[in-house]
Design a protein around this motif. Structure first.
Motif, PDB file in Angstrom:
ATOM      1  N   SER A 195       1.665  11.250 -11.840  1.00 25.20           N
ATOM      2  CA  SER A 195       2.154  10.811 -10.531  1.00 25.20           C
ATOM      3  C   SER A 195       1.408  11.591  -9.453  1.00 25.20           C
ATOM      4  CB  SER A 195       3.662  11.039 -10.415  1.00 25.20           C
ATOM      5  OG  SER A 195       3.981  12.408 -10.641  1.00 25.20           O
ATOM      6  N   VAL A 196       1.034  10.890  -8.372  1.00 19.95           N
ATOM      7  CA  VAL A 196       0.155  11.486  -7.368  1.00 19.95           C
ATOM      8  C   VAL A 196       0.730  11.325  -5.971  1.00 19.95           C
ATOM      9  CG1 VAL A 196      -2.191  11.525  -6.426  1.00 19.95           C
ATOM     10  CG2 VAL A 196      -1.818  10.856  -8.812  1.00 19.95           C
ATOM     11  N   GLY A 197       0.633  12.385  -5.169  1.00 20.83           N
ATOM     12  CA  GLY A 197       0.962  12.330  -3.754  1.00 20.83           C
ATOM     13  C   GLY A 197      -0.271  12.703  -2.947  1.00 20.83           C
ATOM     14  N   VAL A 198      -0.635  11.881  -1.979  1.00 18.17           N
ATOM     15  CA  VAL A 198      -1.822  12.138  -1.159  1.00 18.17           C
ATOM     16  C   VAL A 198      -1.406  12.252   0.301  1.00 18.17           C
ATOM     17  CG1 VAL A 198      -4.077  11.284  -0.418  1.00 18.17           C
ATOM     18  CG2 VAL A 198      -3.326  10.942  -2.779  1.00 18.17           C
ATOM     19  N   ILE A 199      -1.884  13.300   0.952  1.00 22.03           N
ATOM     20  CA  ILE A 199      -1.561  13.582   2.353  1.00 22.03           C
ATOM     21  C   ILE A 199      -2.873  13.788   3.100  1.00 22.03           C
ATOM     22  CG2 ILE A 199      -0.339  15.143   3.927  1.00 22.03           C
ATOM     23  CD1 ILE A 199       1.300  16.065   1.434  1.00 22.03           C
ATOM     24  N   THR A 200      -2.933  13.297   4.329  1.00 24.67           N
ATOM     25  CA  THR A 200      -4.115  13.553   5.150  1.00 24.67           C
ATOM     26  C   THR A 200      -3.709  14.156   6.480  1.00 24.67           C
ATOM     27  OG1 THR A 200      -6.086  12.604   6.194  1.00 24.67           O
ATOM     28  CG2 THR A 200      -4.134  11.205   6.112  1.00 24.67           C
ATOM     29  N   THR A 201      -4.475  15.130   6.917  1.00 26.70           N
ATOM     30  CA  THR A 201      -4.300  15.709   8.251  1.00 26.70           C
ATOM     31  C   THR A 201      -5.497  15.354   9.133  1.00 26.70           C
ATOM     32  OG1 THR A 201      -5.424  17.806   7.726  1.00 26.70           O
ATOM     33  CG2 THR A 201      -3.081  17.647   7.195  1.00 26.70           C
ATOM     34  N   ASP A 202      -6.402  14.540   8.596  1.00 22.80           N
ATOM     35  CA  ASP A 202      -7.629  14.165   9.301  1.00 22.80           C
ATOM     36  C   ASP A 202      -7.350  12.963  10.202  1.00 22.80           C
ATOM     37  OD1 ASP A 202     -10.161  13.828  10.197  1.00 22.80           O
ATOM     38  OD2 ASP A 202     -11.065  13.365   8.255  1.00 22.80           O
ATOM     39  N   PHE A 233      -8.992   3.896  -0.291  1.00 22.66           N
ATOM     40  CA  PHE A 233      -8.987   4.399  -1.666  1.00 22.66           C
ATOM     41  C   PHE A 233      -7.577   4.363  -2.250  1.00 22.66           C
ATOM     42  CE2 PHE A 233     -12.867   7.069  -0.429  1.00 22.66           C
ATOM     43  CZ  PHE A 233     -13.743   6.159  -1.007  1.00 22.66           C
ATOM     44  N   THR A 234      -6.595   4.854  -1.488  1.00 23.06           N
ATOM     45  CA  THR A 234      -5.223   4.950  -2.016  1.00 23.06           C
ATOM     46  C   THR A 234      -4.610   3.569  -2.230  1.00 23.06           C
ATOM     47  OG1 THR A 234      -4.419   5.255   0.262  1.00 23.06           O
ATOM     48  CG2 THR A 234      -4.799   7.235  -1.058  1.00 23.06           C
ATOM     49  N   ARG A 235      -4.964   2.596  -1.398  1.00 18.55           N
ATOM     50  CA  ARG A 235      -4.442   1.238  -1.595  1.00 18.55           C
ATOM     51  C   ARG A 235      -4.909   0.673  -2.927  1.00 18.55           C
ATOM     52  NH1 ARG A 235      -5.346   0.428   3.964  1.00 18.55           N
ATOM     53  NH2 ARG A 235      -7.420  -0.450   3.520  1.00 18.55           N
ATOM     54  N   LEU A 236      -6.177   0.893  -3.253  1.00 17.51           N
ATOM     55  CA  LEU A 236      -6.703   0.388  -4.522  1.00 17.51           C
ATOM     56  C   LEU A 236      -5.988   1.020  -5.713  1.00 17.51           C
ATOM     57  CD1 LEU A 236     -10.558   0.383  -3.772  1.00 17.51           C
ATOM     58  CD2 LEU A 236      -9.069  -1.615  -4.051  1.00 17.51           C
ATOM     59  N   MET A 237      -5.571   2.290  -5.556  1.00 17.66           N
ATOM     60  CA  MET A 237      -4.893   2.988  -6.654  1.00 17.66           C
ATOM     61  C   MET A 237      -3.377   2.891  -6.567  1.00 17.66           C
ATOM     62  SD  MET A 237      -7.297   6.401  -7.017  1.00 17.66           S
ATOM     63  CE  MET A 237      -7.538   6.716  -5.267  1.00 17.66           C
ATOM     64  N   LYS A 238      -2.889   2.133  -5.552  1.00 19.99           N
ATOM     65  CA  LYS A 238      -1.448   1.931  -5.347  1.00 19.99           C
ATOM     66  C   LYS A 238      -0.716   3.267  -5.176  1.00 19.99           C
ATOM     67  CE  LYS A 238      -1.482  -2.427  -7.880  1.00 19.99           C
ATOM     68  NZ  LYS A 238      -0.916  -3.216  -9.014  1.00 19.99           N
ATOM     69  N   ILE A 239      -1.312   4.129  -4.336  1.00 21.56           N
ATOM     70  CA  ILE A 239      -0.720   5.428  -4.013  1.00 21.56           C
ATOM     71  C   ILE A 239      -0.345   5.420  -2.536  1.00 21.56           C
ATOM     72  CG2 ILE A 239      -1.143   7.908  -3.855  1.00 21.56           C
ATOM     73  CD1 ILE A 239      -3.243   7.593  -6.042  1.00 21.56           C
ATOM     74  N   ALA A 286      -6.244  11.571 -11.784  1.00 27.04           N
ATOM     75  CA  ALA A 286      -4.833  11.756 -12.119  1.00 27.04           C
ATOM     76  C   ALA A 286      -4.173  10.430 -12.506  1.00 27.04           C
ATOM     77  CB  ALA A 286      -4.098  12.384 -10.937  1.00 27.04           C
ATOM     78  N   VAL A 287      -4.494   9.362 -11.782  1.00 24.40           N
ATOM     79  CA  VAL A 287      -3.924   8.046 -12.102  1.00 24.40           C
ATOM     80  C   VAL A 287      -4.382   7.599 -13.484  1.00 24.40           C
ATOM     81  CG1 VAL A 287      -3.987   5.599 -11.483  1.00 24.40           C
ATOM     82  CG2 VAL A 287      -3.651   7.327  -9.709  1.00 24.40           C
TER      83      VAL A 287
END
Length: 353
Positions: A165-172, A185-191, A159-160
């Protein structure tokens, strides 16, 4: 054990074909009348008995008068090629027979296209859509170790790359290192990564991410045979309008994979995303799983690298995964010319698992 189906105008002719091809030790498995006339007889024989039958029918070498050699184009028995592919991939016998019939009835000499059309007639393919806005949030669910976190990272990176525009959520929040892996992963993609622990918090995270083109939710692996695990997941899925996607690795036992899929199907899952295709050589269990659970195929992962995204699955793409390029090249090599001989009645036999 080898099984072959024989088509003939009468039962006596079909039985003669069985004896000539498989020998006297062949066992009749099934018989039926064809809609267009004639009969079909399915017979089985042990591999050792088949070799003995072939040895008995072999003619001794002797000097004969010269024969005229007629060069002909190599013929491809599409039904036989498809049957061999399904056998090598371990497709359940009943399902394989239906696919063989569907492929053999098509007017094409390309086995991959024939198998693709047969798959299209029996399975649903619904790849994930890539569009700006209007997408439902996706919740990745599945058994432990199926690759959900990696799939979230792949979808986010894709998507990037396409300027979404991307939103990532974790319940883990339970698995050791699970959240840290996704955070890296998200830090590298600035998400930004949102972490939630219960259905109410997930509903709030959906509201915060409402304006994003793509919203992805990573979940903890759930034991499909544990009622508490599945009840917790059911409560999580009721937190919003997100679509659950089953992440299932290739290479599982066929019956086990089908049972897992049916457990998640009971929670409303309708699509299946396949992982670890690069580590599997037999895909029959996937077809058996989709057939039993009535789930649609969407995408597949063929690499453990985040930068290498997902492959949308369609019938022909799946057929080509089952028929590697080297196999097709071998089938297309010219065959040695054979002596011309009187054309005899021939069975359209097919080998099935």
């Amino acid at each position: 054990m080898r099984l072959k189906s024989f088509h003939a105008k009468s039962m006596s002719e079909a039985m003669r074909m069985v004896r000539q091809t498989l020998g006297d030790d062949a066992i009749i498995v099934a018989t039926r009348e064809e809609d267009g006339g004639g009969v079909r007889v399915t017979a089985a024989v042990e591999d050792d008995d088949l070799l003995m039958a072939q040895a008995r029918t072999a003619q001794p070498t002797r000097t004969a008068r010269p024969v005229v050699v007629v060069e002909e184009e190599p013929e491809i028995d599409v039904g036989e090629v498809v049957a061999d592919v399904l056998h090598r991939h371990g497709v359940p016998a009943a399902l394989a027979e239906q696919l063989i019939d569907a492929a053999a009835g098509l007017d094409t000499d390309d086995p991959a296209l024939a198998l693709g059309a047969a798959l299209d007639s029996m399975f649903t393919f619904s790849p994930l859509q890539d569009r700006r806005g209007g997408n439902k949030p996706l919740i990745l669910v599945g058994p432990p170790g199926s690759g959900k976190t990696l799939i979230v990272a792949k979808l986010a990176a894709q998507a990037v790359f396409r300027k979404r525009s991307v939103g990532v959520i974790t319940t883990d929040t339970v698995r050791a290192g699970g959240m840290e892996q996704l955070a890296a992963f998200t830090r590298l993609m600035k998400i930004k990564l949102a972490t939630v622990e219960d259905p109410d918090a997930l509903a709030g995270a959906f509201e915060v991410s409402r304006g994003a083109d793509v919203v992805l939710v990573d979940t903890a692996g759930r034991n499909p045979y544990n009622r508490e695990d599945m009840a917790d997941l059911k409560a999580l899925l009721s937190a919003g309008v997100a679509e659950p996607i089953l992440v299932l690795p290739a290479g599982l036992d066929a019956m086990e994979a089908a049972d897992i899929a049916q457990s998640f199907k009971a929670l409303g899952v309708r699509r299946m995303l396949i992982t670890r295709l690069d580590m599997a050589r037999r895909l029959g269990s996937l077809l058996g799983t989709a057939h039993r659970s009535r789930m649609a195929f969407c995408n597949a992962s063929v690499s453990s690298k985040v930068a290498e995204g997902l492959t949308p699955l369609n019938p022909v793409a799946f057929a080509r995964l089952m028929m590697p390029a080297e196999d097709k090249a071998a089938r297309n090599r010219p065959k040695p010319a054979a002596p011309a001989k009187t054309k005899a009645v021939r069975s359209s036999s097919r080998t099935i698992p």
